[in-house]
Design an enzyme around this catalytic site. Sequence first.
Site, short mmCIF file in Angstrom:
data_model
loop_
_atom_site.label_atom_id
_atom_site.label_comp_id
_atom_site.label_asym_id
_atom_site.label_seq_id
_atom_site.Cartn_x
_atom_site.Cartn_y
_atom_site.Cartn_z
N ILE A 185 38.55 43.06 27.88
CA ILE A 185 39.94 43.20 27.45
C ILE A 185 40.35 42.08 26.48
CG2 ILE A 185 41.11 41.84 29.24
CD1 ILE A 185 42.94 44.30 29.68
N GLY A 202 32.56 28.90 34.80
CA GLY A 202 33.67 29.57 34.13
C GLY A 202 34.00 30.94 34.68
N GLN A 203 33.53 31.25 35.89
CA GLN A 203 33.80 32.56 36.48
C GLN A 203 35.27 32.65 36.90
OE1 GLN A 203 31.19 33.60 39.74
NE2 GLN A 203 32.00 35.69 39.88
N HIS A 253 29.31 39.98 37.07
CA HIS A 253 29.28 40.72 35.80
C HIS A 253 28.52 39.91 34.77
CE1 HIS A 253 32.87 38.18 35.97
NE2 HIS A 253 32.69 37.98 34.68
#
Length: 115
Positions: A32, A94-95, A101
Site C-alpha cells: 500500500i 523493521g517489522q 511476509h
Amino acid sequence: MESDCLFCKIVAGEIPATIHYDDEKLIVFEDIDPKAPHHLLIVPKKHIRSAVELTEQDNELVGHIYQVAAKVATDMGFADAGFRVVNNCNEDGGQVVWHIHFHLLGGRKLTWPPG
Ligand code: AMP
Ligand code: ZN
C-alpha cells in the site's frame, strides 16, 4: 487465521488488496506504500508471526516463496533487470506487521547497504 491480524484478513478477503498471484500456500499483493516502482508482498496464508517462528515444517513454504518471487518478477517484466526479496524480522529488522511476509522490490536500482 488470527482474528486481529491485518494480513490474515487480506488472505481471507475481508480487506481488499491488489492481488497478483494466489495459490494454496500464499498470496502476492501490492504494498500500500510502495518503496520502488514494483513493490509486492509475498504472504503465506498460514499465520506465522515472524521468521523466528519458522520451523522445519515450513522449509517447503520458504523455498516456494523464492520460486513465486522469481515467477512474479518474470511475469511483471523486471526479473532480468533485477530485484530484491526482503524479510524484515522483529523490531531491529523493521517489522511492523506481525504476520510473516517477504517484500519483492524491483523497477529501480536498489542501494546497498539498506538503511
Ligand atoms: P514490514 O515493515 O516488513 O512489517 O512491512 C509491512 C508492510 O505492509 C509495509 O511496507 C506496509 O506499507 C504494508 N502494508 C500495511 N498495510 C497494508 C495493506 N492494507 N495493504 C498492503 N500493504 C500494506
Ligand atoms: Zn495473520
